[in-house]
Design a protein around this motif. Structure first.
Motif, PDB file in Angstrom:
ATOM      1  N   GLY A 364       0.786  -1.227   0.000  1.00 16.59           N
ATOM      2  CA  GLY A 364       0.000   0.000   0.000  1.00 16.59           C
ATOM      3  C   GLY A 364       0.815   1.272   0.000  1.00 16.59           C
ATOM      4  O   GLY A 364       0.262   2.363  -0.193  1.00 16.59           O
ATOM      5  N   ASP A 365       2.129   1.206   0.212  1.00 17.07           N
ATOM      6  CA  ASP A 365       2.962   2.411   0.303  1.00 17.07           C
ATOM      7  C   ASP A 365       3.702   2.610  -1.010  1.00 17.07           C
ATOM      8  O   ASP A 365       4.772   2.032  -1.245  1.00 17.07           O
ATOM      9  CB  ASP A 365       3.951   2.281   1.458  1.00 17.07           C
ATOM     10  CG  ASP A 365       4.807   3.514   1.628  1.00 17.07           C
ATOM     11  OD1 ASP A 365       4.502   4.551   0.986  1.00 17.07           O
ATOM     12  OD2 ASP A 365       5.797   3.460   2.391  1.00 17.07           O
ATOM     13  N   ARG A 370       7.290   6.616  -6.311  1.00 14.44           N
ATOM     14  CA  ARG A 370       7.250   7.940  -6.939  1.00 14.44           C
ATOM     15  C   ARG A 370       8.621   8.616  -6.907  1.00 14.44           C
ATOM     16  O   ARG A 370       8.948   9.431  -7.773  1.00 14.44           O
ATOM     17  CB  ARG A 370       6.208   8.818  -6.263  1.00 14.44           C
ATOM     18  CG  ARG A 370       4.772   8.356  -6.480  1.00 14.44           C
ATOM     19  CD  ARG A 370       3.778   9.366  -5.931  1.00 14.44           C
ATOM     20  NE  ARG A 370       2.405   8.937  -6.121  1.00 14.44           N
ATOM     21  CZ  ARG A 370       1.708   9.104  -7.255  1.00 14.44           C
ATOM     22  NH1 ARG A 370       2.279   9.716  -8.282  1.00 14.44           N
ATOM     23  NH2 ARG A 370       0.455   8.679  -7.346  1.00 14.44           N
ATOM     24  N   GLN A 371       9.436   8.308  -5.921  1.00 11.67           N
ATOM     25  CA  GLN A 371      10.756   8.941  -5.786  1.00 11.67           C
ATOM     26  C   GLN A 371      11.853   8.176  -6.511  1.00 11.67           C
ATOM     27  O   GLN A 371      12.993   8.665  -6.596  1.00 11.67           O
ATOM     28  CB  GLN A 371      11.120   9.068  -4.304  1.00 11.67           C
ATOM     29  CG  GLN A 371      10.174   9.956  -3.512  1.00 11.67           C
ATOM     30  CD  GLN A 371      10.107  11.358  -4.092  1.00 11.67           C
ATOM     31  OE1 GLN A 371      11.126  11.970  -4.394  1.00 11.67           O
ATOM     32  NE2 GLN A 371       8.888  11.868  -4.262  1.00 11.67           N
ATOM     33  N   ALA A 372      11.558   6.997  -7.013  1.00 10.70           N
ATOM     34  CA  ALA A 372      12.584   6.196  -7.681  1.00 10.70           C
ATOM     35  C   ALA A 372      13.084   6.917  -8.929  1.00 10.70           C
ATOM     36  O   ALA A 372      12.293   7.391  -9.752  1.00 10.70           O
ATOM     37  CB  ALA A 372      12.028   4.821  -8.047  1.00 10.70           C
ATOM     38  N   ARG A 396      -1.768   2.989  -9.150  1.00 12.42           N
ATOM     39  CA  ARG A 396      -3.019   2.667  -8.465  1.00 12.42           C
ATOM     40  C   ARG A 396      -3.150   1.163  -8.255  1.00 12.42           C
ATOM     41  O   ARG A 396      -3.562   0.700  -7.190  1.00 12.42           O
ATOM     42  CB  ARG A 396      -4.214   3.205  -9.262  1.00 12.42           C
ATOM     43  CG  ARG A 396      -4.373   4.729  -9.191  1.00 12.42           C
ATOM     44  CD  ARG A 396      -5.726   5.175  -9.732  1.00 12.42           C
ATOM     45  NE  ARG A 396      -5.878   4.864 -11.154  1.00 12.42           N
ATOM     46  CZ  ARG A 396      -5.511   5.697 -12.139  1.00 12.42           C
ATOM     47  NH1 ARG A 396      -4.942   6.866 -11.839  1.00 12.42           N
ATOM     48  NH2 ARG A 396      -5.707   5.364 -13.395  1.00 12.42           N
ATOM     49  N   ARG A 397      -2.771   0.395  -9.260  1.00 16.54           N
ATOM     50  CA  ARG A 397      -2.820  -1.062  -9.102  1.00 16.54           C
ATOM     51  C   ARG A 397      -1.821  -1.529  -8.046  1.00 16.54           C
ATOM     52  O   ARG A 397      -2.099  -2.441  -7.260  1.00 16.54           O
ATOM     53  CB  ARG A 397      -2.534  -1.735 -10.451  1.00 16.54           C
ATOM     54  CG  ARG A 397      -3.696  -1.674 -11.443  1.00 16.54           C
ATOM     55  CD  ARG A 397      -3.472  -2.603 -12.623  1.00 16.54           C
ATOM     56  NE  ARG A 397      -2.358  -2.151 -13.451  1.00 16.54           N
ATOM     57  CZ  ARG A 397      -2.498  -1.323 -14.485  1.00 16.54           C
ATOM     58  NH1 ARG A 397      -3.706  -0.851 -14.798  1.00 16.54           N
ATOM     59  NH2 ARG A 397      -1.456  -0.968 -15.193  1.00 16.54           N
ATOM     60  N   LEU A 398      -0.661  -0.892  -8.019  1.00 13.31           N
ATOM     61  CA  LEU A 398       0.360  -1.293  -7.045  1.00 13.31           C
ATOM     62  C   LEU A 398      -0.096  -0.992  -5.627  1.00 13.31           C
ATOM     63  O   LEU A 398       0.217  -1.743  -4.685  1.00 13.31           O
ATOM     64  CB  LEU A 398       1.667  -0.555  -7.347  1.00 13.31           C
ATOM     65  CG  LEU A 398       2.861  -0.912  -6.464  1.00 13.31           C
ATOM     66  CD1 LEU A 398       3.264  -2.368  -6.679  1.00 13.31           C
ATOM     67  CD2 LEU A 398       4.035   0.021  -6.760  1.00 13.31           C
ATOM     68  N   VAL A 782       9.212  -3.789  -8.631  1.00  9.59           N
ATOM     69  CA  VAL A 782       8.850  -3.480  -7.242  1.00  9.59           C
ATOM     70  C   VAL A 782       8.436  -4.763  -6.542  1.00  9.59           C
ATOM     71  O   VAL A 782       7.569  -5.497  -7.033  1.00  9.59           O
ATOM     72  CB  VAL A 782       7.696  -2.454  -7.177  1.00  9.59           C
ATOM     73  CG1 VAL A 782       7.362  -2.123  -5.726  1.00  9.59           C
ATOM     74  CG2 VAL A 782       8.061  -1.193  -7.948  1.00  9.59           C
ATOM     75  N   THR A 783       9.061  -5.010  -5.411  1.00  5.29           N
ATOM     76  CA  THR A 783       8.680  -6.152  -4.589  1.00  5.29           C
ATOM     77  C   THR A 783       7.823  -5.645  -3.438  1.00  5.29           C
ATOM     78  O   THR A 783       8.274  -4.803  -2.641  1.00  5.29           O
ATOM     79  CB  THR A 783       9.910  -6.883  -4.037  1.00  5.29           C
ATOM     80  OG1 THR A 783      10.683  -7.363  -5.143  1.00  5.29           O
ATOM     81  CG2 THR A 783       9.489  -8.053  -3.157  1.00  5.29           C
ATOM     82  N   VAL A 784       6.591  -6.123  -3.390  1.00  4.32           N
ATOM     83  CA  VAL A 784       5.698  -5.784  -2.273  1.00  4.32           C
ATOM     84  C   VAL A 784       5.897  -6.828  -1.184  1.00  4.32           C
ATOM     85  O   VAL A 784       5.699  -8.035  -1.418  1.00  4.32           O
ATOM     86  CB  VAL A 784       4.231  -5.738  -2.731  1.00  4.32           C
ATOM     87  CG1 VAL A 784       3.319  -5.437  -1.535  1.00  4.32           C
ATOM     88  CG2 VAL A 784       4.047  -4.688  -3.823  1.00  4.32           C
ATOM     89  N   ARG A 785       6.341  -6.343  -0.027  1.00  3.06           N
ATOM     90  CA  ARG A 785       6.598  -7.270   1.078  1.00  3.06           C
ATOM     91  C   ARG A 785       5.294  -7.689   1.739  1.00  3.06           C
ATOM     92  O   ARG A 785       4.341  -6.899   1.839  1.00  3.06           O
ATOM     93  CB  ARG A 785       7.520  -6.614   2.109  1.00  3.06           C
ATOM     94  CG  ARG A 785       8.918  -6.334   1.579  1.00  3.06           C
ATOM     95  CD  ARG A 785       9.847  -5.991   2.722  1.00  3.06           C
ATOM     96  NE  ARG A 785       9.443  -4.749   3.376  1.00  3.06           N
ATOM     97  CZ  ARG A 785       9.963  -3.564   3.088  1.00  3.06           C
ATOM     98  NH1 ARG A 785      10.908  -3.459   2.164  1.00  3.06           N
ATOM     99  NH2 ARG A 785       9.551  -2.499   3.716  1.00  3.06           N
TER     100      ARG A 785
END
Length: 789
Positions: A364-365, A370-372, A396-398, A782-785
């Motif tokens: 969710g974060d 955005r800063q990458a 939005r999907r992420l 992106v890996t979502v933990r």
């Protein structure tokens, strides 16, 4: 990178030149005589003279055929591979170092033996060609100061074609001779030739000429030598002139390192066409000699030692193999590493890759996404980072994605600005002003409408929330407010003089916590209370400051302009010269110390005018109208491309160095940008602390025949300053010649700044070179933990 040994002289310890009895040498293969036209043995003199004139260069290409002096036979041998008959070869890619022994049989009996240390380059060897051009004009970016400089071209060893470097523009410009205080007679070069120094560094030997292309007074006896740093082949030092012990003229000089004798041989043709040569023990052995008015080294200038260093002048030609296989075009064989270094310096640097490092986020974060930023790679090995506009649908999907790996799409952020940012605005400066947490962008420049900047009636400023909003095309001209206007308000300086024109080269800086404008107004020389009739030869650096909490766009919030003076209250300029002017003042802080830089010259009522030099002095920010140290010159415009002018210096910092980017030549399409740099902790008031780039950092582009188009072919670039955009990227703000672009007058342009791998600021990178079209679309893994239970 493969280079020659640290010193070929050390590698040659124990090797020798000797004359021995023919009977002592076993019979071996004889080498055919040299081509017709070479002197006979009788003309060449004794065996020692023949031996001295017989040289194999320290670097050759595979396929080089070895030669013998006329009337002699030579049998060759090497320790190991690399020789087939009389041809040196290397079938591999890496350089092959060989000890080459030549036994030369003399017609009268006896032999000469020489052992050469030779590096035979592989199939990827390159050919470097030096030349000058026949001058044309500024339209072609080939006026005399450019044409009479060193030009270089690169091709494959043995190939006829060679591509000019630096857009067929000069890459090395000689220093002139001082004829008076701050007065330089410019010099060019003619018939340059390349060679290798003993340590592997590139060398250039040439004769000096005036700007008309005629031989100067040194040509009768001397040649000019430059030496490149072996570790940085594009960085040349002018070692100086070498007196070769003749008075009959030096034409088309050439040099070669004789590794067998551990000395150089310099050859030339005299003014009558007679070939001559002399040995030189060390072409890099220099001394400092008194040179009247020379601003560096305490008035001493470098030259190459002659006494005890240069041998007797002898008549005849040298016997030296060509640069490659038989029939190969002339030039110096160089390694791929040397060719790459020259290409990186004098070619175009382009984007070769883009990548965004993968990241991991909490479910969710998406803020870290955005800063990458993207990491950009370039052809010279340099890098840069840029922010990315990430696809909003992907974000939005992420934001609602479950644990796992996801790919986000994005576009490299590359803001564009109008081709002409501001018409008829010269010496431009954009300043990012943070006032109590509110960031605004300020634009200030010289009004150059109609090329009549002396007659300017005002000092305009623009204030906006973004850089783009300052541009003419986005309403920037309508935002202009006159901080000063001699026609409507008739302002006086703090000293009570009425400003009568100019308002030259304004710059915005924060000095002592106060926003300040440094600029140079001019005055009526006959009536200092008149707001009309200003003359350029009265211009003087001034400062005005914004009151605490004031509005930069409100003229009433600014102090009266005050002249910046020496510590004793006297005007800037040489105290022993009449008619001094000062202009183009700038400000920077390095290692906790604040400095002013400015351009200054003297204008005597009769006689020659002084050249404008860039000066520096310390300043206490609490007393910005007074210098805190004696002024010292730090940029003396003695290189030919500077054309007797150094002005508009502006500081920027990179990798522990402070760089001053300045302009030279004249206010015309020939205007050009140079640069100097020094370590931040050095004594910045000492000219010896500063190192000058030997070629322009930004130059005019040639125009096609029959075309005069200053919009699409930038000429006369310069007087730039630097700022940062909303993403923190460095921007270069400069002007170009603008006749018939938006009326007549110099125009403001913007580019992003790039730092080359060699520490050089790149001022002319295009948008396509900054980010190649193929690399503008990027992805991020992106890996979502998994959230903890």
């Amino acid at each position: 990178m493969t280079r020659l040994p640290a010193t070929l002289a050390a590698a040659l310890a124990g090797l020798s030149v000797s004359v021995i009895a023919l009977a002592q040498q076993p019979a071996t293969q004889a080498i055919p005589e040299a081509a017709p036209g070479r002197p006979s043995v009788a003309d060449a003199g004794d065996a020692a003279s023949i031996a001295d004139s017989w040289v194999v260069p320290p670097v050759v290409a595979s396929g080089t055929r070895l030669t013998a002096p006329a009337g002699t036979r030579v049998r060759w041998s090497t320790e190991g591979a690399g020789l087939q008959g009389d041809v040196l070869f290397n079938d591999g890619d890496e350089p092959l170092s060989v000890t080459l022994t030549g036994v030369m049989t003399l017609p009268a009996g006896g032999s000469v033996v020489k052992r050469f240390a030779v590096q035979v380059l592989g199939g990827d060897a390159r050919r470097l060609v030096s030349y000058t051009r026949a001058p044309t004009n500024a339209h072609d970016a080939n006026q005399p100061i450019v044409a009479h400089s060193l030009h270089l071209a690169l091709g494959q060893a043995g190939a006829a074609e060679a591509a000019p470097l630096n857009d067929d523009y000069g890459v090395l410009f000689p220093a002139g001779d001082y004829t008076g205080v701050d007065q330089v007679a410019l010099r060019g070069i003619a018939q340059p030739s390349l060679f290798h120094f003993a340590d592997g560094g590139l060398g250039v030997i040439a004769t000096r000429v005036t700007m008309s292309g005629e031989a100067d007074e040194t040509q009768a006896s001397s040649a000019l030598i430059f030496k490149a740093d072996p570790a940085s082949p594009a960085d040349f030092t002018e070692l100086g002139l070498i007196d070769l012990g003749t008075d009959t003229g030096i034409v088309a000089p050439a040099a070669v390192w004789d590794s067998a004798a551990e000395r150089y041989v310099v050859s030339w043709t005299d003014n009558a066409g007679t070939p001559r040569w002399a040995t030189v023990a060390d072409l890099s052995r220099t001394e400092l000699v008194a040179a009247p008015f020379w601003p560096e080294n305490g008035g001493r200038r470098s030259r190459i030692v002659s006494d005890g260093n240069v041998g007797d002048v002898r008549e005849g030609r040298l016997t030296i193999p060509g640069a490659g296989p038989t029939g190969a075009p002339p030039g110096l064989v160089v390694s791929p590493a040397t060719a790459l270094a020259l290409t990186n310096r004098f070619g175009r640097i382009v984007n070769t890759g883009a990548a965004v490092p993968p990241i991991a986020i909490k479910a969710g974060d998406v803020a870290p996404v955005r800063q990458a930023a993207v990491q950009l790679r370039y052809s010279d090995g340099s890098t840069a980072t840029r922010k990315v506009d990430w696809n909003e649908a992907d974000l939005r999907r992420l934001a609602s994605a479950s644990a796992g790996t996801h790919v986000i799409r994005g576009t490299v952020r590359q803001p564009s600005y109008p081709q002409i940012f501001a018409y008829n605005r010269a010496d431009p400066n954009i300043y990012r002003y943070d006032q109590g947490g509110t960031v605004r962008y300020l634009f200030i420049a010289t009004d150059d409408t109609g090329n009549n900047n002396v007659g300017s009636h005002h000092l305009p400023i623009r204030v906006a929330d973004s850089i783009a909003a300052l541009a003419d095309a986005n309403g920037g001209r309508e935002r202009e407010v006159d901080l000063l206007n001699r026609q409507t308000r008739g302002e006086r300086t703090a000293e009570g003089r009425a400003i009568a024109g100019c308002y030259w080269a304004p710059e915005l800086h924060e000095i002592g916590g106060r926003l300040s404008v440094l600029f140079a107004p001019c005055f009526n020389p006959d009536d200092d209370q008149s707001t009309q009739g200003g003359k350029w030869n009265t211009v003087q650096a001034h400062i005005m400051q914004l009151r605490s909490g004031g509005d930069p766009a409100n003229p009433a919030d600014w102090s009266q302009p005050a002249a910046v003076l020496r510590a004793d209250g006297s005007p800037l300029g040489r105290p022993d010269q009449a008619g001094n002017i000062s202009l183009d003042m700038s400000y920077f802080t390095a290692a906790g110390q604040s400095y002013y830089t400015w351009s200054q010259r003297y204008l005597p009522p009769t006689g020659e005018l002084g050249d404008p030099l860039t000066w520096i002095a310390r300043v206490a920010s609490a007393s910005p109208a007074r210098l805190a140290s004696d002024p010292q010159p730090i940029i003396a415009p003695n290189l030919s491309f500077e054309e007797n002018l150094s002005e508009g210096a502006f500081a920027l910092f990179h990798d522990g160095e402070v760089h001053l980017v300045y302009s030279g030549s004249s206010v015309s399409p020939t205007y050009v940008v140079g640069g100097v740099r020094a370590r931040e902790g050095a004594d910045l008031t000492d000219i010896a602390s500063w190192r000058k780039w030997r070629a322009p950092l930004q130059k005019s582009a040639p125009m096609p025949p029959g075309v005069t188009d200053y919009l699409n072919h930038e000429q006369g670039p310069g007087h730039g300053s630097f700022t940062t955009d909303e993403d923190g990227n460095a921007l270069y703000v400069y002007h170009t010649w603008g006749n018939d672009v938006g009326g007549d007058g110099r125009d403001t342009r913007l580019r992003r700044l790039h730092w080359a791998a060699d520490g050089r600021p790149v001022l002319d990178m295009t948008a396509e070179e900054e980010v190649a079209p193929a690399h503008r679309a990027v992805t991020l893994q992106v890996t979502v933990r998994r959230s903890p239970r």
